[in-house]
Design a protein around this motif. Structure first.
Motif, PDB file in Angstrom:
ATOM      1  N   THR A 290       0.835  -1.200   0.000  1.00  0.00           N
ATOM      2  CA  THR A 290       0.000   0.000   0.000  1.00  0.00           C
ATOM      3  C   THR A 290       0.869   1.250   0.000  1.00  0.00           C
ATOM      4  OG1 THR A 290      -1.686  -1.187   1.245  1.00  0.00           O
ATOM      5  CG2 THR A 290      -1.837   1.199   1.204  1.00  0.00           C
TER       6      THR A 290
ATOM      7  N   ARG B 278       1.917  12.830   8.778  1.00  0.00           N
ATOM      8  CA  ARG B 278       1.362  11.485   8.650  1.00  0.00           C
ATOM      9  C   ARG B 278       1.263  10.774   9.993  1.00  0.00           C
ATOM     10  NH1 ARG B 278       6.315   8.660   8.939  1.00  0.00           N
ATOM     11  NH2 ARG B 278       5.477   6.566   8.627  1.00  0.00           N
ATOM     12  N   SER B 279       0.349   9.837  10.066  1.00  0.00           N
ATOM     13  CA  SER B 279       0.223   9.003  11.256  1.00  0.00           C
ATOM     14  C   SER B 279       1.291   7.913  11.222  1.00  0.00           C
ATOM     15  CB  SER B 279      -1.165   8.363  11.310  1.00  0.00           C
ATOM     16  OG  SER B 279      -2.175   9.350  11.390  1.00  0.00           O
ATOM     17  N   PRO B 280       1.720   7.415  12.386  1.00  0.00           N
ATOM     18  CA  PRO B 280       2.768   6.383  12.422  1.00  0.00           C
ATOM     19  C   PRO B 280       2.397   5.129  11.641  1.00  0.00           C
ATOM     20  CG  PRO B 280       2.430   7.326  14.600  1.00  0.00           C
ATOM     21  CD  PRO B 280       1.340   7.860  13.736  1.00  0.00           C
ATOM     22  N   GLU B 281       1.095   4.830  11.576  1.00  0.00           N
ATOM     23  CA  GLU B 281       0.681   3.606  10.883  1.00  0.00           C
ATOM     24  C   GLU B 281       0.570   3.782   9.369  1.00  0.00           C
ATOM     25  OE1 GLU B 281      -3.060   5.711  12.398  1.00  0.00           O
ATOM     26  OE2 GLU B 281      -1.055   5.213  13.153  1.00  0.00           O
ATOM     27  N   ASP B 282       0.710   5.004   8.867  1.00  0.00           N
ATOM     28  CA  ASP B 282       0.624   5.220   7.423  1.00  0.00           C
ATOM     29  C   ASP B 282       1.787   4.545   6.701  1.00  0.00           C
ATOM     30  OD1 ASP B 282      -1.669   6.703   7.583  1.00  0.00           O
ATOM     31  OD2 ASP B 282      -0.668   8.643   7.561  1.00  0.00           O
ATOM     32  N   PRO B 283       1.568   4.070   5.465  1.00  0.00           N
ATOM     33  CA  PRO B 283       2.648   3.424   4.707  1.00  0.00           C
ATOM     34  C   PRO B 283       3.791   4.398   4.436  1.00  0.00           C
ATOM     35  CG  PRO B 283       0.502   3.027   3.689  1.00  0.00           C
ATOM     36  CD  PRO B 283       0.291   4.079   4.721  1.00  0.00           C
TER      37      PRO B 283
ATOM     38  N   ARG C 125      -2.577  16.913  15.614  1.00  0.00           N
ATOM     39  CA  ARG C 125      -1.907  16.342  14.443  1.00  0.00           C
ATOM     40  C   ARG C 125      -1.507  17.394  13.421  1.00  0.00           C
ATOM     41  NH1 ARG C 125      -4.439  11.865  10.152  1.00  0.00           N
ATOM     42  NH2 ARG C 125      -2.594  11.752   8.823  1.00  0.00           N
TER      43      ARG C 125
END
Length: 249
Positions: free
Chosen positions: A2, A32-37, A170
């Motif tokens: 992804t 970006r969030s930490p879980e973003d690709p 954020r």
């Protein structure tokens, strides 16, 4: 695998397209969030996303690569550097996306939210109001947690009613007003001056009393000339510098 999905922008034809694209993508990366690709879409897909040529997109990506935000690997693709952190310089280069980009990539703690009478010093900016919503935020380095600046935003109440405080943890206020609230942001005027830290600023930024700080005032206007937000930010003088670049037209 992804790919990371960047935000969209409306391009200003008066500024270099590659620059606007690089600043928008920079803001998306730092926010970006930490879980973003970590993987970016291909040059072709990014060019289609922003509505620019592949050559323009390539120039924007080179800017981010030179800054150390991304790395490019032949046949594998382009990736966000996992340990990327915001550098010290703050550049004001003429677009709202530039301001969003430079304010992104920090942690933010919302210290207080309140409705208060319009402060006398800002009365000329809010002649039609009797009160404004005031947000106090302490922002810091996302990696070390070290406080870097204290921001106070004075926002029109009708806009504040549509702000989710969680979004301010954020994103910068400018991005929240424009992209979440849907405010019509036309221009922002910036003033920067050197000052000495007063006791409260020194406490919040964890610096000695009377240390040098950068005092920033940003006034955000809509297309009718109405003021939407007055931001006052105190930056640590040992962590920031301001550079203004003028592009030839």
């Amino acid at each position: 695998m992804t790919s990371f999905a960047p935000d969209s922008i409306v391009l200003n034809r008066k500024l270099p397209l590659w620059y606007q694209v690089s600043q928008s993508l920079r803001a998306s990366i730092l926010g970006r969030s930490p879980e973003d690709p970590l993987r970016l879409p291909t040059e072709e897909r990014l060019a289609g996303h922003y509505g620019v040529s592949v050559l323009t997109m390539r120039q924007a990506l080179k800017e981010l690569e030179d800054e150390g935000l991304i790395s490019r690997h032949r046949r594998r693709g382009t990736f966000i550097e996992p340990g990327v952190r915001r550098g010290a310089p703050v550049r004001l280069l003429g677009s709202v996306d530039a301001i969003v980009a430079q304010q992104s990539g920090m942690t933010a703690e919302l210290l207080d939210v309140a409705r208060v009478p319009v402060p006398p010093m800002w009365a000329e900016h809010f002649p039609d109001l009797t009160e404004v919503a005031v947000y106090h935020r302490l922002r810091g380095d996302a990696k070390t947690g070290e406080p870097t600046n204290h921001a106070v935003n004075h926002v029109r109440p009708e806009l504040a009613d549509r702000i989710d405080p969680a979004d301010l943890a954020r994103w910068p206020m400018t991005k929240v007003l424009r992209d979440v609230v849907g405010a019509d942001i036309s221009r922002i005027t910036d003033t920067v001056e050197a000052r000495l830290a007063d006791p409260e600023t020194a406490r919040l930024l964890q610096v000695p009393l009377l240390s040098p700080i950068l005092h920033y005032t940003g006034v955000t206007y809509d297309s009718s000339g109405r003021v939407l937000d007055v931001a006052v930010i105190h930056y640590r003088g040992d962590r920031f510098s301001f550079t203004v670049t003028l592009e030839a037209t």
